[in-house]
Enzyme design. Structure first.
Site, PDB file in Angstrom:
ATOM      1  N   CYS A   1      35.978  48.720  40.124  1.00 34.73           N
ATOM      2  CA  CYS A   1      35.510  48.673  41.510  1.00 34.73           C
ATOM      3  C   CYS A   1      35.324  50.086  42.090  1.00 34.73           C
ATOM      4  CB  CYS A   1      36.466  47.805  42.316  1.00 34.73           C
ATOM      5  SG  CYS A   1      35.700  47.145  43.783  1.00 34.73           S
TER       6      CYS A   1
ATOM      7  N   HIS B   1      37.912  43.011  39.448  1.00 31.52           N
ATOM      8  CA  HIS B   1      39.296  43.496  39.264  1.00 31.52           C
ATOM      9  C   HIS B   1      40.052  42.665  38.231  1.00 31.52           C
ATOM     10  CE1 HIS B   1      39.724  46.144  42.876  1.00 31.52           C
ATOM     11  NE2 HIS B   1      38.727  45.401  43.309  1.00 31.52           N
TER      12      HIS B   1
ATOM     13  N   GLU C   1      42.694  43.405  36.793  1.00 35.55           N
ATOM     14  CA  GLU C   1      44.145  43.597  36.979  1.00 35.55           C
ATOM     15  C   GLU C   1      44.722  42.634  38.014  1.00 35.55           C
ATOM     16  OE1 GLU C   1      41.845  45.336  38.321  1.00 35.55           O
ATOM     17  OE2 GLU C   1      42.465  46.047  40.304  1.00 35.55           O
TER      18      GLU C   1
END
Ligand code: GLN
Length: 191
Positions: free
Chosen positions: A75, A167, A169
């Site tokens: 991002c 994302h 994560e």
């Protein structure tokens, strides 16, 4: 782990799960420690860029990437790696041949979840977008498109550099992190 701002703790947790040791880079002395790769988290690219400049980290990190250090930007991290924004050169690390569109999905509608194919990684990967960018176009044949969503490029690889608009994560799926951890460093040409 670049830990100036943004969602770096979630990346650390994911790498920990994969058995990969991390340390946080908050200043130049941290950066000088031995390392095999760098993750640039999501957050706010303008803030991260200002801090990178103020802390004297921008040029050393840029040089390390050019010298072959594997890097993964998510991002805001993708934005920092991009050479262009809306067809014009931008400031940042500028090591990836991509032209990025920031806040591409609008400010209000910018956050959503989706699933999609990531070439070489997963047929059905969970994608969390938060005020995400997308990639208008690649600027060199060296850039491999790993994923497209709604006609926009959302994940790319250029040699030892990996970038996603979403994302990974923030999900439970660690396959992209595992994919990144298998990268080996090598030198890319400047210019
Ligand atoms: N829109 C942010 C930026 O321009 C990126 C958002 C994110 O990293 N989740 O930096």
């Amino acid at each position: 782990m670049l830990a100036l701002q943004g969602a770096f703790i979630e990346h650390e947790r994911m790498l920990e799960r994969l058995g990969v040791e991390t340390f946080e880079v908050r200043q130049l002395s941290d950066w000088l420690q031995p390392k095999e790769g760098l993750i640039i988290p999501g957050g706010e690219s303008t803030t991260q860029l200002r801090l990178l400049n103020d802390l004297g980290l921008l040029l050393p990190i840029r040089q390390a990437i050019l010298d072959g250090l594997p890097v993964f930007g998510t991002c805001a991290g993708l934005i920092l790696l991009a050479k262009q924004e809306d067809g014009l050169p931008r400031e940042g690390l500028c090591t990836m041949d991509i032209d990025v569109c920031r806040n591409a999905y609008g400010r209000q509608l910018g956050s959503f979840n989706a699933r999609g194919k990531v070439n070489g990684v997963a047929e059905d990967f969970p994608m969390t977008y938060i005020r995400a960018p997308y990639i208008h176009r690649t600027l060199s044949p060296e850039v491999e498109i790993l994923s497209e969503a709604d006609g926009h490029i959302v994940a790319v690889r250029q040699g030892h550099q990996l970038a996603t608009a979403f994302h990974p994560e923030l999900t439970e799926d660690d396959r992209l992190h595992q994919y990144f951890c298998d990268f080996e460093g090598y030198t890319i040409k400047e210019g």
